[in-house]
Design a protein around this motif. Structure first.
Motif, PDB file in Angstrom:
ATOM      1  N   THR A  99     -43.352 -20.527   8.241  1.00  0.00           N
ATOM      2  CA  THR A  99     -44.228 -20.858   9.378  1.00  0.00           C
ATOM      3  C   THR A  99     -43.482 -20.701  10.688  1.00  0.00           C
ATOM      4  N   ALA A 100     -42.231 -21.147  10.700  1.00  0.00           N
ATOM      5  CA  ALA A 100     -41.424 -21.027  11.919  1.00  0.00           C
ATOM      6  C   ALA A 100     -41.197 -19.551  12.260  1.00  0.00           C
ATOM      7  N   ILE A 101     -40.997 -18.732  11.233  1.00  0.00           N
ATOM      8  CA  ILE A 101     -40.818 -17.289  11.482  1.00  0.00           C
ATOM      9  C   ILE A 101     -42.109 -16.705  12.041  1.00  0.00           C
ATOM     10  N   GLU A 102     -43.238 -17.118  11.481  1.00  0.00           N
ATOM     11  CA  GLU A 102     -44.530 -16.566  11.930  1.00  0.00           C
ATOM     12  C   GLU A 102     -44.855 -16.955  13.362  1.00  0.00           C
ATOM     13  N   ASP A 103     -44.181 -17.981  13.848  1.00  0.00           N
ATOM     14  CA  ASP A 103     -44.379 -18.419  15.234  1.00  0.00           C
ATOM     15  C   ASP A 103     -43.540 -17.637  16.227  1.00  0.00           C
ATOM     16  N   LEU A 104     -42.635 -16.830  15.712  1.00  0.00           N
ATOM     17  CA  LEU A 104     -41.767 -16.057  16.602  1.00  0.00           C
ATOM     18  C   LEU A 104     -42.551 -14.920  17.229  1.00  0.00           C
ATOM     19  N   PRO A 105     -42.124 -14.462  18.398  1.00  0.00           N
ATOM     20  CA  PRO A 105     -42.705 -13.230  18.932  1.00  0.00           C
ATOM     21  C   PRO A 105     -42.629 -12.127  17.886  1.00  0.00           C
ATOM     22  N   LYS A 106     -43.649 -11.254  17.882  1.00  0.00           N
ATOM     23  CA  LYS A 106     -43.863 -10.323  16.775  1.00  0.00           C
ATOM     24  C   LYS A 106     -42.652  -9.472  16.432  1.00  0.00           C
ATOM     25  N   GLU A 107     -41.967  -8.946  17.445  1.00  0.00           N
ATOM     26  CA  GLU A 107     -40.877  -8.020  17.132  1.00  0.00           C
ATOM     27  C   GLU A 107     -39.688  -8.752  16.518  1.00  0.00           C
ATOM     28  N   PHE A 108     -39.476 -10.010  16.924  1.00  0.00           N
ATOM     29  CA  PHE A 108     -38.396 -10.784  16.298  1.00  0.00           C
ATOM     30  C   PHE A 108     -38.792 -11.116  14.861  1.00  0.00           C
ATOM     31  N   GLN A 109     -40.057 -11.470  14.686  1.00  0.00           N
ATOM     32  CA  GLN A 109     -40.564 -11.825  13.363  1.00  0.00           C
ATOM     33  C   GLN A 109     -40.406 -10.638  12.414  1.00  0.00           C
ATOM     34  N   LEU A 110     -40.764  -9.483  12.897  1.00  0.00           N
ATOM     35  CA  LEU A 110     -40.709  -8.283  12.053  1.00  0.00           C
ATOM     36  C   LEU A 110     -39.265  -7.945  11.695  1.00  0.00           C
ATOM     37  N   THR A 111     -38.372  -8.070  12.679  1.00  0.00           N
ATOM     38  CA  THR A 111     -36.957  -7.769  12.435  1.00  0.00           C
ATOM     39  C   THR A 111     -36.388  -8.720  11.390  1.00  0.00           C
ATOM     40  N   THR A 151     -30.511  -2.701  19.483  1.00  0.00           N
ATOM     41  CA  THR A 151     -31.735  -3.472  19.724  1.00  0.00           C
ATOM     42  C   THR A 151     -32.065  -4.335  18.508  1.00  0.00           C
ATOM     43  N   VAL A 152     -31.859  -3.784  17.318  1.00  0.00           N
ATOM     44  CA  VAL A 152     -32.090  -4.570  16.093  1.00  0.00           C
ATOM     45  C   VAL A 152     -31.191  -5.794  16.093  1.00  0.00           C
ATOM     46  N   ARG A 153     -29.922  -5.581  16.421  1.00  0.00           N
ATOM     47  CA  ARG A 153     -28.966  -6.685  16.430  1.00  0.00           C
ATOM     48  C   ARG A 153     -29.363  -7.746  17.448  1.00  0.00           C
ATOM     49  N   SER A 154     -29.801  -7.278  18.613  1.00  0.00           N
ATOM     50  CA  SER A 154     -30.218  -8.210  19.654  1.00  0.00           C
ATOM     51  C   SER A 154     -31.449  -8.998  19.211  1.00  0.00           C
ATOM     52  N   ARG A 155     -32.399  -8.322  18.595  1.00  0.00           N
ATOM     53  CA  ARG A 155     -33.613  -9.011  18.137  1.00  0.00           C
ATOM     54  C   ARG A 155     -33.291 -10.011  17.031  1.00  0.00           C
ATOM     55  N   MET A 156     -32.360  -9.645  16.149  1.00  0.00           N
ATOM     56  CA  MET A 156     -31.940 -10.590  15.101  1.00  0.00           C
ATOM     57  C   MET A 156     -31.313 -11.821  15.734  1.00  0.00           C
ATOM     58  N   ASN A 157     -30.415 -11.595  16.686  1.00  0.00           N
ATOM     59  CA  ASN A 157     -29.742 -12.723  17.340  1.00  0.00           C
ATOM     60  C   ASN A 157     -30.758 -13.647  17.988  1.00  0.00           C
ATOM     61  N   ARG A 158     -31.666 -13.059  18.742  1.00  0.00           N
ATOM     62  CA  ARG A 158     -32.646 -13.890  19.458  1.00  0.00           C
ATOM     63  C   ARG A 158     -33.626 -14.520  18.480  1.00  0.00           C
ATOM     64  N   GLY A 159     -34.097 -13.725  17.520  1.00  0.00           N
ATOM     65  CA  GLY A 159     -35.059 -14.244  16.549  1.00  0.00           C
ATOM     66  C   GLY A 159     -34.491 -15.406  15.755  1.00  0.00           C
ATOM     67  N   ARG A 160     -33.287 -15.233  15.240  1.00  0.00           N
ATOM     68  CA  ARG A 160     -32.682 -16.294  14.431  1.00  0.00           C
ATOM     69  C   ARG A 160     -32.260 -17.490  15.291  1.00  0.00           C
ATOM     70  N   THR A 161     -31.877 -17.256  16.539  1.00  0.00           N
ATOM     71  CA  THR A 161     -31.574 -18.376  17.434  1.00  0.00           C
ATOM     72  C   THR A 161     -32.835 -19.195  17.675  1.00  0.00           C
ATOM     73  N   LEU A 162     -33.935 -18.502  17.958  1.00  0.00           N
ATOM     74  CA  LEU A 162     -35.204 -19.202  18.177  1.00  0.00           C
ATOM     75  C   LEU A 162     -35.638 -19.926  16.903  1.00  0.00           C
ATOM     76  N   LEU A 163     -35.393 -19.300  15.764  1.00  0.00           N
ATOM     77  CA  LEU A 163     -35.760 -19.917  14.482  1.00  0.00           C
ATOM     78  C   LEU A 163     -34.962 -21.198  14.272  1.00  0.00           C
ATOM     79  N   GLN A 164     -33.679 -21.138  14.571  1.00  0.00           N
ATOM     80  CA  GLN A 164     -32.857 -22.323  14.368  1.00  0.00           C
ATOM     81  C   GLN A 164     -33.299 -23.448  15.309  1.00  0.00           C
ATOM     82  N   LYS A 165     -33.653 -23.068  16.535  1.00  0.00           N
ATOM     83  CA  LYS A 165     -34.144 -24.080  17.487  1.00  0.00           C
ATOM     84  C   LYS A 165     -35.412 -24.733  16.948  1.00  0.00           C
ATOM     85  N   ALA A 166     -36.300 -23.906  16.384  1.00  0.00           N
ATOM     86  CA  ALA A 166     -37.570 -24.424  15.853  1.00  0.00           C
ATOM     87  C   ALA A 166     -37.319 -25.381  14.686  1.00  0.00           C
TER      88      ALA A 166
END
Lengths: 88, 210
Positions: B139-151, B175-190
């Motif tokens: 659920t937390a992943i699905e709440d991420l912005p789409k491109e982070f979620q997809l990555t 860009t993939v690495r950056s999206r992973m970093n941001r996506g997983r950072t946001l996920l951890q915050k959530a």
């Protein structure tokens, strides 16, 4: 407030930001550069909070890898079978 | 004779292609569902993808790259067809990161999480992660912005490498690495917030840091 400021200063003074920049690539086995690998391994062996953070991320990785996938609907299975039969 | 050879080669290719589709069917459906957010559209997207893939099979020169190749077709199909349609789900906007934004988000996370609580959270004897359902993480992943979620989905759930993910999404590995970093950072915050909201972390002690 005072402790948060102290924590902020610690973060800004530390190598933690750089380590975090490489963490996910490191955990995914995507960190190929030898110097970066050595930096990560050194940092994680010395920084309790980043080590803890990496353990949390490993746990999340494990959970994600074992995520049960949605079952492909029977309607799609049939549709794909038909498509594959009709291929020429 | 050459007709027979050609027919044999085509049948062999068909058999191989059918086998690849069978092996990747569930993953294709899952990613399509994550993109479209409904079963009917996901089915259409997968069916279209398979048709397009067969139509362009001769453009695939290295068969071992089939998986990344067909997921790229799937992603491109989603972008061209579904984003333009009224049926397209509302996509959470995101800004492609500049390194400043990424660094700021990571620094924020590090500052918000005091060391003592991190050590507690990561202690394998604590039951936070036992209590945390995989569904909560999804659920937390699905709440991420789409491109982070997809990555995150392609790398952490479907097991693609950074290079393969870059190929699928038609972006650079950086860009993939950056999206992973941001996506997983946001996920951890959530997940951190979820832990606080669930009362699993002592918010009285946390407030000393706020």
């Amino acid at each position: 407030m005072k402790d948060k400021e102290a924590n902020k200063q610690l973060v800004e003074d530390s190598d933690c930001l750089e380590a975090m920049d490489h963490l996910y690539a490191y955990l995914s086995g995507e960190l190929k550069d030898k110097d970066s690998l050595a930096m990560m391994e050194h940092h994680l062996s010395h920084c309790k909070s980043c080590f803890s953070r990496s353990e949390i991320e490993k746990e999340i990785n494990t959970r994600l890898q074992s995520t049960k996938q949605l079952e492909t609907p029977e309607s799609l299975k049939t549709r794909l079978d038909d498509i594959l039969k009709e291929m020429d | 004779m050459s007709n027979n050879k050609s027919k044999f080669a085509k049948n062999t290719l068909k058999t191989w292609f059918s086998q690849q589709i069978l092996e990747n069917r569930d993953s294709l459906y899952n990613v399509a569902y994550r993109l479209t957010r409904n079963s009917a559209d996901a089915e259409d997207l997968v069916a279209d993808t398979v048709i397009k893939a067969w139509d362009s099979i001769l453009s695939l020169h290295e068969h071992e790259r089939f998986r990344a190749w067909i997921f790229r077709i799937l992603h491109n199909g989603f972008i061209s067809q579904y984003r333009k349609s009224s049926k397209a789900p509302t996509l959470k906007p995101f800004e492609e990161s500049d390194s400043g934004q990424e660094t700021h988000e990571v620094a924020e996370l590090l500052i918000e999480q005091p060391n003592d609580f991190l050590c507690w959270w990561a202690n394998p004897e604590k039951n936070y992660f036992s209590d945390l359902l995989t569904e909560d993480i999804i659920t937390a992943i699905e709440d991420l912005p789409k491109e982070f979620q997809l990555t995150v989905t392609l790398i952490n759930i479907e097991g693609f490498s950074y290079d393969e993910t870059a190929e699928i999404l038609n972006v650079s590995p950086g860009t993939v690495r950056s999206r992973m970093n941001r996506g997983r950072t946001l996920l951890q915050k959530a997940l951190w917030q979820h832990a606080c909201d669930a009362g699993l972390i002592n918010t009285t002690q946390i407030s000393e840091y706020i």
